[in-house]
Design a protein around this motif. Structure first.
Motif: not given
Length: 189
Positions: A96-109
């Motif tokens: 679930q966390v990985l999915s969040f990172l994939l969907e919000n990659f730019e903000a997380c990056a």
């Protein structure tokens, strides 16, 4: 617990259990309410797992996922990965966390902690077809920043990471790649 079967103990000493999450879990048994917050959810989740309190573990995991933010996602992925051997709930949490990172990659990056990810997580993220970015240049920036953060130990990973960057999706010439040509030369065997 096995400790309760040892002799005629009136008390069972729990080692490696922090007081606060244990207190939160015991309170929930009396009140029916699990008092979770962003500051205690990881400890409560870990303790609930250790004590096989499935409902509390599920609730804590759900709370953590519901409160994910770009500022906390990378630390949450690290937490889930550290505990993935503890059972299905942590494997689900990691997913679930990985999915969040994939969907919000730019903000997380944009978070400085992105360079702390282990190599396997970087490969998994940037190699995923579910990675969501408006511009592929962001992915290249993450790769180069991640390598530069610990160039001595990560330079060899560059040859594995660069093919995962989707260069045909760039809006122009990857100028940054040209600027990093020395780093690329160093990565060649």
């Amino acid at each position: 617990l096995a400790e309760s079967q040892q002799g005629s103990l009136a008390e069972v000493e729990l080692t490696d259990v922090a007081t606060e999450p244990l207190s939160t879990l015991v309170d929930s048994m009396y009140t029916g309410c699990l008092a979770l917050s962003p500051s205690n959810v990881s400890a409560v989740l870990r303790t609930a797992n250790m004590l096989s309190m499935d409902a509390a573990e599920q609730a804590a995991g759900d709370f953590l996922v519901e409160h994910l933010e770009p500022q906390t996602a990378i630390a949450s992925l690290g937490f889930a990965e550290q505990h993935v051997a503890a059972g299905a709930r942590f494997r689900t949490l990691r997913s679930q966390v990985l999915s969040f990172l994939l969907e919000n990659f730019e903000a997380c990056a944009a978070e400085a902690s992105i360079v702390e990810l282990p190599e396997a997580a970087v490969v998994e993220l940037i190699g995923s077809d579910k990675l969501t970015v408006a511009r592929e240049e962001v992915v290249l920036d993450v790769v180069m920043d991640w390598v530069r953060h610990d160039a001595e130990n990560r330079l060899s990973a560059l040859l594995q990471l660069l093919p995962l960057v989707r260069f045909p999706l760039f809006t122009g010439t990857p100028i940054r790649l040209v600027a990093e040509s020395e780093l690329l030369r160093q990565s060649l065997p």
